[in-house]
Each structure stands twice: as C-alpha cells, then as structure tokens.
Design a protein around this motif. Sequence first.
Motif, PDB file in Angstrom:
ATOM      1  N   ALA A 119       0.399  -0.686   0.257  1.00  0.00           N
ATOM      2  CA  ALA A 119       0.283   0.303   0.332  1.00  0.00           C
ATOM      3  C   ALA A 119       1.171   1.552   0.409  1.00  0.00           C
ATOM      4  O   ALA A 119       0.655   2.100  -0.679  1.00  0.00           O
ATOM      5  N   ARG A 120       1.942   1.715   0.755  1.00  0.00           N
ATOM      6  CA  ARG A 120       2.379   2.251   1.013  1.00  0.00           C
ATOM      7  C   ARG A 120       3.498   2.473  -0.528  1.00  0.00           C
ATOM      8  O   ARG A 120       3.647   3.868  -1.103  1.00  0.00           O
ATOM      9  N   VAL A 121       4.041   1.464  -1.031  1.00  0.00           N
ATOM     10  CA  VAL A 121       4.632   1.339  -2.108  1.00  0.00           C
ATOM     11  C   VAL A 121       3.686   2.436  -3.718  1.00  0.00           C
ATOM     12  O   VAL A 121       4.173   2.847  -3.733  1.00  0.00           O
ATOM     13  N   MET A 122       2.528   2.022  -3.596  1.00  0.00           N
ATOM     14  CA  MET A 122       1.504   1.770  -4.454  1.00  0.00           C
ATOM     15  C   MET A 122       1.708   3.345  -4.049  1.00  0.00           C
ATOM     16  O   MET A 122       1.014   4.377  -4.809  1.00  0.00           O
ATOM     17  N   LYS A 123       1.202   3.646  -2.684  1.00  0.00           N
ATOM     18  CA  LYS A 123       1.100   5.370  -2.984  1.00  0.00           C
ATOM     19  C   LYS A 123       1.870   6.254  -3.319  1.00  0.00           C
ATOM     20  O   LYS A 123       1.867   7.241  -4.196  1.00  0.00           O
ATOM     21  N   ASP A 124       3.316   5.990  -2.721  1.00  0.00           N
ATOM     22  CA  ASP A 124       4.508   6.179  -3.525  1.00  0.00           C
ATOM     23  C   ASP A 124       4.236   6.776  -5.614  1.00  0.00           C
ATOM     24  O   ASP A 124       4.750   7.746  -5.464  1.00  0.00           O
ATOM     25  N   LEU A 125       4.259   5.246  -5.543  1.00  0.00           N
ATOM     26  CA  LEU A 125       4.609   5.256  -7.127  1.00  0.00           C
ATOM     27  C   LEU A 125       3.480   5.905  -8.026  1.00  0.00           C
ATOM     28  O   LEU A 125       3.806   7.150  -8.711  1.00  0.00           O
ATOM     29  N   THR A 126       2.544   6.724  -7.183  1.00  0.00           N
ATOM     30  CA  THR A 126       1.064   7.236  -8.082  1.00  0.00           C
ATOM     31  C   THR A 126       1.545   8.494  -7.731  1.00  0.00           C
ATOM     32  O   THR A 126       1.424   9.215  -8.754  1.00  0.00           O
ATOM     33  N   LYS A 127       2.390   9.026  -6.594  1.00  0.00           N
ATOM     34  CA  LYS A 127       2.750  10.104  -6.864  1.00  0.00           C
ATOM     35  C   LYS A 127       3.794  10.983  -7.048  1.00  0.00           C
ATOM     36  O   LYS A 127       3.793  11.940  -8.435  1.00  0.00           O
ATOM     37  N   ARG A 128       4.426   9.738  -7.612  1.00  0.00           N
ATOM     38  CA  ARG A 128       5.749   9.960  -8.521  1.00  0.00           C
ATOM     39  C   ARG A 128       5.332  10.251  -9.603  1.00  0.00           C
ATOM     40  O   ARG A 128       6.070  11.076 -10.554  1.00  0.00           O
ATOM     41  N   SER A 129       4.408   9.853 -10.220  1.00  0.00           N
ATOM     42  CA  SER A 129       4.361   9.130 -11.336  1.00  0.00           C
ATOM     43  C   SER A 129       3.195  10.840 -12.142  1.00  0.00           C
ATOM     44  O   SER A 129       3.509  10.923 -13.150  1.00  0.00           O
ATOM     45  N   PHE A 130       2.118  11.534 -10.972  1.00  0.00           N
ATOM     46  CA  PHE A 130       1.886  12.371 -11.004  1.00  0.00           C
ATOM     47  C   PHE A 130       3.176  12.996 -11.349  1.00  0.00           C
ATOM     48  O   PHE A 130       2.859  14.236 -12.687  1.00  0.00           O
ATOM     49  N   VAL A 131       3.999  13.413 -10.286  1.00  0.00           N
ATOM     50  CA  VAL A 131       4.956  14.309 -10.721  1.00  0.00           C
ATOM     51  C   VAL A 131       6.554  14.617 -12.344  1.00  0.00           C
ATOM     52  O   VAL A 131       6.131  15.680 -12.808  1.00  0.00           O
TER      53      VAL A 131
END
Length: 332
Positions: free
Chosen positions: A90-102
């Motif tokens: 869950a934490r890695v997916m949250k981070d990946l989603t944010k990084r993809s947006f950036v």
Amino acid sequence: MLTITSVYRAFQPSIAKYWGLLLVAVFFMISAVLLGALLPFNTRLLINEFTSTSPDASHMWQIFRNLIFIYIGINICYRMFDISMTIFQARVMKDLTKRSFVVLQKQSMRFFEGSFTGSLITSAKRFANAFDNMSDVFFYQFIKTFVLFSVVIIVIFQEKSSLAILLVGWLFVYGALIAWGMRLQLPLYNASADVDSEIGAVLADSISNHMTVKSFGQERSEEQRFFTVVEKGYAARLKAWFVSNAFFAGQGVLMATAELGLIWYLITGWQTGNVTAGDFVFFQAYILWIIEQIWMLGPMTQRFFMYAADAKEMAGVYCLSPDVQDEHNAKP
C-alpha cells in the motif's frame, strides 16, 4: 529482460523507502516455509507408530501435540507476512502514484503534443497496479518456491541422496522449460500490452473529439477505426494465449513424470526393504508440496511478465529527460 530491468529501476526508489517492511515480510515467509517442512517428519513418525507391531499411544499423542504447535506457528507466520506485505504494498503504491504524477508534470508541452491523453492515463494507472500484482507473484510464488526448493532438497538429500539428485535434475529440466517459455512469450505479451494501450488511446481520442466527429458525421469512420484496433488486440492476445496453452501442456507432462517417478522409486525401495510406510508418506508429502507450489509457477511467471509489460510504458516515461529543464532553485 530489458522490460523487467527498466520497470525495476522505476520501482526501486519507492521500494527502498520501505525496505524494513520488506525484510519483515521475507522473514515471516521463510519462517512459515521452515515450519511447514517439519510436518512430514512428524507425519512419518505417526505412520510408523501406527504400523509398528507395538504402537505407543502416548507417543502418538505427543506427535499430535507437536503438529498442533507447528500449525499454529505456520498460521502466525503467514498472518504476520500478510500484514507486513499489505502495508508494504500500500505504501509503495501510494508513492508510485505520486511519483508518476510528478514525472508527468515535469514533461514538456512537446511531450504531451505527441502523446494520447488516454494512453498516458492508462499507463499511469497500470503502473502502480502492476507493482501490486508483480510483488504478489514475486513473494508468494518466486521467493516461496526458492525457499521451499532449498529446504526440500536439503532434507531429501539427507534421507535419500539418489532421490535428491534425481529431483535436482528434474528441477533443472523444469526450469529450462520455464525459461524457454518466457523467452517465447514475453515479446507476445509486450505486443499485446502495446495494442491494449493503443485501444485505450483511440477510445479516449474519439470521446474527447466527439463534437468534431458528430459535426462532420464521422461516426462510422471512427467506429471502423476503433474496431480495427480491437481486432488487432484480439489477434495479439490470442496468439500469446495459444503459446501459453502449449507451455502448460509441457508442464503437465513434467508434473506427471515427477509423481509417477516418485511412486516407482518408493515401490522399488519397499521391495528391497529400504522404504517403510512412513517413508512413503514422508517423501510423497514433500514431492506433492513441491508440485503444488510449482504447478502455478509457469502461469504466475507468465503473469509476472504480463504485469511488467503493463508497467513498461510508464517506466519509459520515468527514463525520459524533459525537453525543458528548470534551473536549480528556480522560482515558479
């Protein structure tokens, strides 16, 4: 393997943030497998006690109590693995989603002019989901299989070295089949994923331009364009799946060979007086444990590469350098 490498490099910064949870998950997975390896030992003792000329009931109950404690330990380890793995994913997916947006926000106008909006949205959404699916396969299938193989081969080598050598040879053949099958299937699944993105892009393009399409009466041409791409995706997917079916057939033959070969080995040993009823259950339990685990190794390996193919487009965006770079510490 280039796809896997690029996808891993894109995942790696997010995974590294939560390496502690990753280690906890691996520890409990290994612990669960090690505890599970104790079950055949106790089952053999129980069977030998049943078939002995003077069975000892108190010894049987002691073995039964041991089995209870082992099963409790296995369940605790798996539940701790599930909890730590759930938090990690869950934490890695949250981070990946944010990084993809950036990463997407940093791209230049030229990048967006040459890309379909629908395709980018689909790729970004797939990226985090691909990590979820790939990590499930990696831990539940690859890590568990590796640990299980190591434990079983060591145990069987201590008991019957000749059987362990035969098992290692069989595993090499099975591994070679998987490696060959993946080399054959990976390009097909990459092609299928590319066409799937193209379908999403054409659909998004048609919907976003619906006013223009209706104004010029181009509904039929748009329908034909979309149907053509869908047929292309159908053909690519069908080709990949048929190759997978042939691969599963070969896997089934190898599984049957392992099971029948073990029974032949044990019957031969029983005729010479080297195998007891408890030994039959002991070795059968380990071989069936291996077969149960690796029966899905081929399909799960196939899915692992499918998920990697789904993630490769967004991973490619991660590797891009924006056409226009802001100066360091520049003010917005």
